[in-house]
Design an enzyme around this catalytic site. Structure first.
Site, mmCIF file in Angstrom:
data_model
loop_
_atom_site.group_PDB
_atom_site.id
_atom_site.type_symbol
_atom_site.label_atom_id
_atom_site.label_comp_id
_atom_site.label_asym_id
_atom_site.label_seq_id
_atom_site.Cartn_x
_atom_site.Cartn_y
_atom_site.Cartn_z
ATOM 1 N N GLY A 117 0.794 -1.222 0.000
ATOM 2 C CA GLY A 117 0.000 0.000 0.000
ATOM 3 C C GLY A 117 0.827 1.273 0.000
ATOM 4 O O GLY A 117 1.876 1.363 -0.644
ATOM 5 N N ASP B 18 6.359 -4.697 14.672
ATOM 6 C CA ASP B 18 4.923 -4.645 14.935
ATOM 7 C C ASP B 18 4.713 -3.519 15.937
ATOM 8 O O ASP B 18 5.166 -3.610 17.085
ATOM 9 C CB ASP B 18 4.462 -5.997 15.515
ATOM 10 C CG ASP B 18 2.962 -6.030 15.775
ATOM 11 O OD1 ASP B 18 2.341 -4.947 15.902
ATOM 12 O OD2 ASP B 18 2.408 -7.140 15.863
ATOM 13 N N ASN C 271 3.329 5.009 9.143
ATOM 14 C CA ASN C 271 2.308 4.703 8.140
ATOM 15 C C ASN C 271 1.386 3.566 8.581
ATOM 16 O O ASN C 271 0.224 3.522 8.195
ATOM 17 C CB ASN C 271 2.988 4.341 6.815
ATOM 18 C CG ASN C 271 2.049 3.631 5.878
ATOM 19 O OD1 ASN C 271 1.241 4.259 5.195
ATOM 20 N ND2 ASN C 271 2.130 2.293 5.847
ATOM 21 N N SER D 223 -5.619 11.186 8.584
ATOM 22 C CA SER D 223 -6.760 11.246 7.672
ATOM 23 C C SER D 223 -7.599 12.481 7.948
ATOM 24 O O SER D 223 -7.730 12.909 9.104
ATOM 25 C CB SER D 223 -7.618 9.999 7.868
ATOM 26 O OG SER D 223 -8.835 10.138 7.191
ATOM 27 N N TYR E 116 -12.032 4.611 13.787
ATOM 28 C CA TYR E 116 -10.903 4.995 12.932
ATOM 29 C C TYR E 116 -10.721 6.516 12.947
ATOM 30 O O TYR E 116 -9.605 7.020 13.109
ATOM 31 C CB TYR E 116 -11.181 4.488 11.522
ATOM 32 C CG TYR E 116 -10.136 4.849 10.498
ATOM 33 C CD1 TYR E 116 -8.961 4.106 10.391
ATOM 34 C CD2 TYR E 116 -10.316 5.919 9.626
ATOM 35 C CE1 TYR E 116 -8.004 4.429 9.435
ATOM 36 C CE2 TYR E 116 -9.372 6.246 8.675
ATOM 37 C CZ TYR E 116 -8.209 5.502 8.583
ATOM 38 O OH TYR E 116 -7.261 5.819 7.636
ATOM 39 N N LYS F 130 -6.337 3.813 -3.430
ATOM 40 C CA LYS F 130 -6.652 2.454 -3.885
ATOM 41 C C LYS F 130 -5.713 1.459 -3.213
ATOM 42 O O LYS F 130 -4.640 1.151 -3.744
ATOM 43 C CB LYS F 130 -6.436 2.419 -5.405
ATOM 44 C CG LYS F 130 -7.423 1.596 -6.175
ATOM 45 C CD LYS F 130 -7.164 1.753 -7.663
ATOM 46 C CE LYS F 130 -8.228 1.153 -8.527
ATOM 47 N NZ LYS F 130 -9.604 1.353 -8.143
ATOM 48 N N THR F 131 -6.099 0.979 -2.054
ATOM 49 C CA THR F 131 -5.309 -0.030 -1.339
ATOM 50 C C THR F 131 -6.279 -1.030 -0.709
ATOM 51 O O THR F 131 -7.497 -0.847 -0.789
ATOM 52 C CB THR F 131 -4.480 0.599 -0.188
ATOM 53 O OG1 THR F 131 -5.407 1.162 0.753
ATOM 54 C CG2 THR F 131 -3.522 1.669 -0.682
HETATM 55 P P1 NDP Z 1 -2.997 -1.145 3.819
HETATM 56 O O1 NDP Z 1 -4.003 -1.891 4.586
HETATM 57 O O2 NDP Z 1 -2.650 -1.566 2.439
HETATM 58 O O3 NDP Z 1 -1.631 -1.045 4.639
HETATM 59 C C1 NDP Z 1 -1.594 -0.926 6.012
HETATM 60 C C2 NDP Z 1 -0.228 -1.348 6.465
HETATM 61 O O4 NDP Z 1 -0.133 -1.197 7.884
HETATM 62 C C3 NDP Z 1 0.059 -2.812 6.163
HETATM 63 O O5 NDP Z 1 1.392 -2.934 5.773
HETATM 64 C C4 NDP Z 1 -0.177 -3.478 7.489
HETATM 65 O O6 NDP Z 1 0.503 -4.695 7.671
HETATM 66 C C5 NDP Z 1 0.364 -2.400 8.402
HETATM 67 N N1 NDP Z 1 0.039 -2.620 9.810
HETATM 68 C C6 NDP Z 1 -1.168 -2.770 10.381
HETATM 69 N N2 NDP Z 1 -1.029 -2.996 11.689
HETATM 70 C C7 NDP Z 1 0.295 -2.988 11.970
HETATM 71 C C8 NDP Z 1 1.074 -3.183 13.124
HETATM 72 N N3 NDP Z 1 0.511 -3.436 14.318
HETATM 73 N N4 NDP Z 1 2.416 -3.083 13.036
HETATM 74 C C9 NDP Z 1 3.004 -2.824 11.851
HETATM 75 N N5 NDP Z 1 2.334 -2.679 10.717
HETATM 76 C C10 NDP Z 1 0.989 -2.752 10.772
HETATM 77 O O7 NDP Z 1 -3.566 0.338 3.817
HETATM 78 P P2 NDP Z 1 -2.997 1.746 3.296
HETATM 79 O O8 NDP Z 1 -1.719 1.597 2.587
HETATM 80 O O9 NDP Z 1 -4.131 2.404 2.630
HETATM 81 O O10 NDP Z 1 -2.777 2.507 4.686
HETATM 82 C C11 NDP Z 1 -1.569 3.101 5.091
HETATM 83 C C12 NDP Z 1 -1.874 4.247 6.034
HETATM 84 O O11 NDP Z 1 -2.616 5.254 5.341
HETATM 85 C C13 NDP Z 1 -2.726 3.850 7.239
HETATM 86 O O12 NDP Z 1 -2.256 4.513 8.396
HETATM 87 C C14 NDP Z 1 -4.094 4.381 6.864
HETATM 88 O O13 NDP Z 1 -4.902 4.641 7.983
HETATM 89 C C15 NDP Z 1 -3.715 5.637 6.111
HETATM 90 N N6 NDP Z 1 -4.780 6.176 5.263
HETATM 91 C C16 NDP Z 1 -5.197 5.455 4.179
HETATM 92 C C17 NDP Z 1 -6.198 5.966 3.373
HETATM 93 C C18 NDP Z 1 -6.673 5.242 2.160
HETATM 94 O O14 NDP Z 1 -7.565 5.774 1.469
HETATM 95 N N7 NDP Z 1 -6.140 4.089 1.807
HETATM 96 C C19 NDP Z 1 -6.850 7.260 3.678
HETATM 97 C C20 NDP Z 1 -6.312 7.926 4.818
HETATM 98 C C21 NDP Z 1 -5.317 7.393 5.578
HETATM 99 P P3 NDP Z 1 -0.135 -6.106 7.226
HETATM 100 O O15 NDP Z 1 0.124 -6.237 5.742
HETATM 101 O O16 NDP Z 1 0.620 -7.085 8.050
HETATM 102 O O17 NDP Z 1 -1.600 -6.056 7.532
#
Ligand code: NDP
Length: 314
Positions: free
Chosen positions: A48, A94, A121, A173, A233, A271-272
């Protein structure tokens, strides 16, 4: 005639194109305060937006520590970038596991003597579309707010002194805005307290989260005046925004050469996996403002909230 929604979409698309163009403009030598020895840590970077942030920082020539809670997928993601000739190293992390944070802290201290940039992130959102279940509220707030806070606390002592200042960027966000038109805390007194940077405290932010979680447990949260959309959230991101302003205030009196700049941004609807791939922004664009903030030459912005490379209101 174009309706409001269409106009907004058109405006968004234009800004997106502007940003794509801005991204192609290289930094000149005098702007490049970093080198291949500059170390950037990105959390949740196995996919993502996080993966793209790691990718783009590495493309700019930094050493990137790509972290992920799962070793297998994290190593794979790092390999993709390494195969492209980029200076990327994987380490497990983590953000809700104190012993994982401790192991990481020791490793980065021993191997690099610290870091220069931290990008928070990692995050979760269990609801998709129009859902608003709070079944996993504890986990969401634990990860997005308490986990991010733990990382900031653990990394601050390791941020290396530099003339350009160390940087912390958190992905939050617009849903966590205090004065969002459609999504905000109803209690005006609490909102005012959270808005006034001088009255902000860790106790106030933690207390707000805990109060919400208590109401989730006793079943009264719906009448609690919390944000209406993705309630858990939105609150978790509101908390990170508030913590960013609090830390900026606390860190602001550090002497020259030891400065730490801390800011946050909203990537837009990307788009994720998190949006069920329904977002309209590709992760490359969603990553852009994080990379821009992390690399800003002569950075003096501190405790601010951004979107598409522009400051927005908390
Ligand atoms: P994804 O779900 O694709 O990615 C989230 C990432 O965070 C994954 O790599 C996931 O790991 C990791 N993660 C979750 N929990 C933990 C943890 N305890 N320790 C370490 N890593 C962790 O989503 P996005 O790329 O969209 O999200 C990235 C950031 O952007 C987030 O903070 C999200 O809230 C923020 N965001 C996203 C938006 C969107 O439209 N997509 C809008 C606004 C904010 P794993 O693969 O193991 O689950």
């Amino acid at each position: 005639m174009m309706d409001k929604k269409e106009r907004a979409r058109e405006k968004r698309e234009m800004r997106r194109q502007e940003i794509s163009l801005l991204r192609t403009i290289p930094y000149s030598d005098h702007q490049r305060w970093w080198s291949s020895d500059t170390v950037a840590v990105v959390t949740g970077a196995n996919r993502g937006i996080g993966f793209e942030i790691a990718h783009q920082l590495a493309m700019h020539g930094l050493t990137v520590i790509l972290t992920s809670r799962e070793t297998g997928v994290g190593e794979e993601a790092a390999k993709v970038l390494q195969e492209g000739g980029l200076n990327v190293v994987f380490h497990q992390l983590d953000i809700v596991n104190p012993s994982s944070i401790e192991t990481f802290t020791e490793w980065i201290q021993q191997n690099y003597g610290g870091l220069d940039i931290l990008v928070n992130n990692a995050g979760i959102n269990i609801n998709i579309g129009s859902e608003n279940s709070v079944e996993h509220a504890e986990k969401v707030i634990e990860t997005n707010y308490f986990g991010t806070k733990s990382m900031i606390k653990a990394m601050i002592p390791l941020l290396r002194p530099s003339a350009s200042g160390a940087r912390i960027v958190s992905v939050t966000s617009r849903l966590g805005r205090l004065n969002g038109r459609r999504n905000r805390i109803g209690n005006i007194t609490l909102r005012a307290q959270l808005e006034d940077v001088d009255s902000l405290s860790e106790e106030l932010i933690d207390g707000t989260m805990n109060k919400f979680l208590e109401q989730v447990k006793d079943g009264t949260w719906e009448s609690g005046g919390w944000p209406q959309v993705y309630t858990d959230y939105s609150l978790s991101k509101l908390a990170v925004n508030a913590y960013t302003r609090l830390m900026a205030r606390i860190l602001s009196d550090r002497p020259e050469g030891h400065k730490i700049y801390i800011n946050c941004y909203c990537p837009g609807w990307v788009k994720t996996a998190m949006t069920g791939w329904a977002g309209h922004i590709p992760p490359e664009d969603g990553a852009d403002t994080a990379v821009w903030l992390a690399l800003l030459p002569e950075l003096s912005v501190n405790g601010k909230f951004f979107a598409e490379r522009r400051e927005i209101n908390f």
